[in-house]
Design a protein around this motif. Structure first.
Motif, mmCIF file in Angstrom:
data_model
loop_
_atom_site.group_PDB
_atom_site.id
_atom_site.type_symbol
_atom_site.label_atom_id
_atom_site.label_comp_id
_atom_site.label_asym_id
_atom_site.label_seq_id
_atom_site.Cartn_x
_atom_site.Cartn_y
_atom_site.Cartn_z
ATOM 1 N N GLN A 97 0.747 -0.684 0.545
ATOM 2 C CA GLN A 97 0.273 0.066 -0.254
ATOM 3 C C GLN A 97 0.828 1.341 -0.427
ATOM 4 O O GLN A 97 2.379 0.764 0.690
ATOM 5 C CB GLN A 97 -0.741 -0.277 1.215
ATOM 6 N N ILE A 98 -0.180 2.151 -0.643
ATOM 7 C CA ILE A 98 1.074 3.483 -0.573
ATOM 8 C C ILE A 98 0.548 4.646 -0.014
ATOM 9 O O ILE A 98 -1.120 4.606 -0.685
ATOM 10 C CB ILE A 98 1.210 3.638 -2.223
ATOM 11 N N ASP A 99 0.696 5.223 0.796
ATOM 12 C CA ASP A 99 0.005 6.279 1.500
ATOM 13 C C ASP A 99 0.679 7.923 1.119
ATOM 14 O O ASP A 99 1.696 8.056 0.964
ATOM 15 C CB ASP A 99 -0.722 5.796 2.681
ATOM 16 N N VAL A 100 -0.210 8.891 1.211
ATOM 17 C CA VAL A 100 0.711 10.423 0.700
ATOM 18 C C VAL A 100 -0.257 10.961 2.003
ATOM 19 O O VAL A 100 -1.620 11.160 2.052
ATOM 20 C CB VAL A 100 0.031 10.492 -0.075
ATOM 21 N N TYR A 101 0.518 11.935 2.625
ATOM 22 C CA TYR A 101 0.484 12.923 3.503
ATOM 23 C C TYR A 101 0.673 14.174 3.603
ATOM 24 O O TYR A 101 1.597 14.316 2.881
ATOM 25 C CB TYR A 101 0.777 12.417 4.876
ATOM 26 N N ASP A 102 -0.231 15.380 3.410
ATOM 27 C CA ASP A 102 0.388 16.754 3.406
ATOM 28 C C ASP A 102 1.504 17.104 3.923
ATOM 29 O O ASP A 102 1.925 16.220 5.438
ATOM 30 C CB ASP A 102 -1.069 17.667 3.377
ATOM 31 N N GLY A 103 1.567 18.049 4.478
ATOM 32 C CA GLY A 103 2.775 19.101 5.360
ATOM 33 C C GLY A 103 2.048 18.661 6.556
ATOM 34 O O GLY A 103 2.843 18.763 7.601
ATOM 35 N N THR A 116 -3.545 0.081 -3.853
ATOM 36 C CA THR A 116 -3.311 -0.761 -2.605
ATOM 37 C C THR A 116 -3.624 -2.481 -3.884
ATOM 38 O O THR A 116 -4.517 -2.520 -4.223
ATOM 39 C CB THR A 116 -4.232 -0.797 -1.541
ATOM 40 N N ARG A 117 -2.412 -2.759 -3.639
ATOM 41 C CA ARG A 117 -1.992 -3.889 -4.591
ATOM 42 C C ARG A 117 -2.327 -4.918 -3.786
ATOM 43 O O ARG A 117 -1.013 -5.020 -2.603
ATOM 44 C CB ARG A 117 -1.814 -3.869 -5.741
ATOM 45 N N THR A 118 -2.371 -6.768 -5.007
ATOM 46 C CA THR A 118 -2.491 -7.433 -3.987
ATOM 47 C C THR A 118 -1.112 -8.230 -4.582
ATOM 48 O O THR A 118 -1.463 -9.169 -6.157
ATOM 49 C CB THR A 118 -2.366 -9.163 -3.110
ATOM 50 N N VAL A 126 5.046 -5.258 -8.503
ATOM 51 C CA VAL A 126 3.966 -4.636 -7.909
ATOM 52 C C VAL A 126 4.015 -3.816 -8.031
ATOM 53 O O VAL A 126 4.778 -3.035 -7.552
ATOM 54 C CB VAL A 126 3.203 -5.620 -6.360
ATOM 55 N N GLU A 127 2.392 -3.026 -8.789
ATOM 56 C CA GLU A 127 2.711 -1.521 -8.999
ATOM 57 C C GLU A 127 1.579 -0.966 -8.555
ATOM 58 O O GLU A 127 0.554 -1.560 -8.431
ATOM 59 C CB GLU A 127 2.528 -1.349 -10.822
ATOM 60 N N LEU A 128 1.784 0.869 -8.082
ATOM 61 C CA LEU A 128 0.746 0.868 -6.886
ATOM 62 C C LEU A 128 1.040 2.803 -8.178
ATOM 63 O O LEU A 128 1.632 3.695 -8.300
ATOM 64 C CB LEU A 128 1.033 0.903 -5.694
ATOM 65 N N ALA A 129 -0.708 3.367 -7.097
ATOM 66 C CA ALA A 129 -0.188 4.972 -8.441
ATOM 67 C C ALA A 129 -1.278 5.531 -7.561
ATOM 68 O O ALA A 129 -2.354 4.698 -7.323
ATOM 69 C CB ALA A 129 -0.640 4.891 -9.739
ATOM 70 N N CYS A 130 -1.140 6.360 -7.195
ATOM 71 C CA CYS A 130 -2.114 7.366 -6.478
ATOM 72 C C CYS A 130 -1.929 8.804 -7.145
ATOM 73 O O CYS A 130 -1.081 10.038 -7.115
ATOM 74 C CB CYS A 130 -1.848 7.596 -4.480
ATOM 75 N N VAL A 131 -2.954 9.222 -7.514
ATOM 76 C CA VAL A 131 -3.323 10.800 -7.686
ATOM 77 C C VAL A 131 -4.648 11.325 -6.895
ATOM 78 O O VAL A 131 -5.466 11.129 -6.845
ATOM 79 C CB VAL A 131 -4.089 10.352 -9.541
ATOM 80 N N LEU A 132 -3.856 12.203 -6.580
ATOM 81 C CA LEU A 132 -4.724 12.894 -5.821
ATOM 82 C C LEU A 132 -5.544 14.650 -5.833
ATOM 83 O O LEU A 132 -5.099 14.464 -7.874
ATOM 84 C CB LEU A 132 -3.089 13.681 -5.267
ATOM 85 N N ARG A 133 -5.867 14.373 -5.122
ATOM 86 C CA ARG A 133 -7.047 15.834 -6.086
ATOM 87 C C ARG A 133 -5.819 17.425 -6.207
ATOM 88 O O ARG A 133 -4.964 17.287 -5.639
ATOM 89 C CB ARG A 133 -7.705 16.189 -4.438
ATOM 90 N N THR A 134 -6.528 17.983 -7.028
ATOM 91 C CA THR A 134 -5.718 19.438 -7.579
ATOM 92 C C THR A 134 -4.975 20.302 -6.233
ATOM 93 O O THR A 134 -6.273 20.399 -4.904
ATOM 94 C CB THR A 134 -6.396 19.836 -8.666
ATOM 95 N N VAL A 135 -4.224 20.674 -5.757
ATOM 96 C CA VAL A 135 -4.127 21.324 -5.152
ATOM 97 C C VAL A 135 -3.771 23.171 -5.238
ATOM 98 O O VAL A 135 -4.313 23.754 -5.535
ATOM 99 C CB VAL A 135 -2.153 21.718 -4.611
ATOM 100 N N ARG A 136 -5.496 23.165 -3.661
ATOM 101 C CA ARG A 136 -5.384 24.194 -3.796
ATOM 102 C C ARG A 136 -4.658 25.651 -3.185
ATOM 103 O O ARG A 136 -4.388 25.354 -2.240
ATOM 104 C CB ARG A 136 -6.879 24.600 -3.091
#
Length: 274
Positions: A97-103, A116-118, A126-136
């Motif tokens: 699993q890959i997680d992204v946190y802000d400041g 998350t991938r098995t 195993v390949e993972l990806a996360c597209v965040l929302r646009t930074v405001r």
């Protein structure tokens, strides 16, 4: 003919004005090559390895480790995090699993992507990806919107059998972003980006010798990364250009309508005998 020439000149001027906006809204080019890319990962938020967008960072680790990287994201950008974990030849089923946190260390939800991938037994990677929302550029205090500043990437295994604990793995992480442009612009901006330590100031004592330089204050910044060209703070976007274009088009429409409805200006012919 005069109206035609005026409209033609106005449209040409609008095209020249819109050209910089179109150029600014295109995605920024990624640095060529991976020279100087980090080859290690941190084990916590405080020791996260800093990476530039477009770099492919690598790290050798053991299954079960928590791997951390950090990068900078500015207003109007939509970051995307890609991660690849190369697994040993012999292993049981694993879930990564890959997680992204802000400041502020708030976990940011992924718009889409395989967060998350098995990996099946014996899978090579195993390949993972996360597209965040646009930074405001600005948000309400109670909201959980992405804001300009430092972002943290955490990669770890969440489903693991005891027999696989400690097996060697190789991780690759790359971060990119897309410029959304004026569609994501808001009326406001942060006083400072959410960079850890940017608001920490050394105190000045009465003798003025706390810092060794006449008591001048210094910022204790814990993160040194920032976007190319510095932080934009959200004060400019191509929305200003398109707003100006709309105003000019409205003025030209008014002028054209008046010219078409006012008539030739000559007095109407008076019938004979009146």
């Amino acid at each position: 003919m005069r109206i035609t020439r005026v409209l033609g000149a106005a449209l040409l001027a609008l095209g020249l004005a819109a050209a910089p906006a179109a150029a600014d809204s295109s995605p920024s080019a990624s640095p060529s090559g991976d020279s100087g890319a980090p080859t290690r990962a941190g084990t916590s938020f405080r020791t996260a390895t800093e990476i530039e967008q477009g770099q492919r960072a690598t790290a050798d680790a053991s299954t079960g480790d928590y791997l951390y990287w950090s990068f900078a994201a500015d207003a109007g950008r939509r970051p995307t995090v890609h991660a690849t974990v190369k697994l040993p030849e012999q292993h049981a089923t694993q879930t990564w699993q890959i997680d992204v946190y802000d400041g502020l260390r708030r976990r940011q939800a992924c718009q889409y992507g395989a967060q998350t991938r098995t990996a099946a037994q014996g899978a090579a990677s195993v390949e993972l990806a996360c597209v965040l929302r646009t930074v405001r550029a600005w948000s309400e205090p109670w909201a959980d919107d992405p804001l300009p500043g430092t972002y943290y990437v955490r990669l770890t295994v969440v489903g693991l059998q005891a027999s696989d604990l400690g097996l060697p793995v190789n991780a690759e992480v790359e971060v990119g972003s897309k410029d959304i442009g004026g569609a994501a612009a808001v009326d406001g901006s942060l006083a400072q980006p959410l960079v850890p330590g940017v608001a920490v100031k050394s105190r000045q004592d009465g003798s003025g010798s706390a810092n060794g330089e006449g008591g001048s204050k210094k910022a204790a910044v814990l993160s040194s990364i920032e976007p190319d060209g510095g932080w934009s703070s959200g004060w400019w976007s191509d929305r200003w250009v398109w707003t100006g274009i709309g105003a000019v088009l409205a003025a030209l429409a008014g002028i054209g309508g008046y010219a078409l409805t006012r008539g030739s200006g000559r007095p109407s012919r008076v019938p004979p005998g009146v």
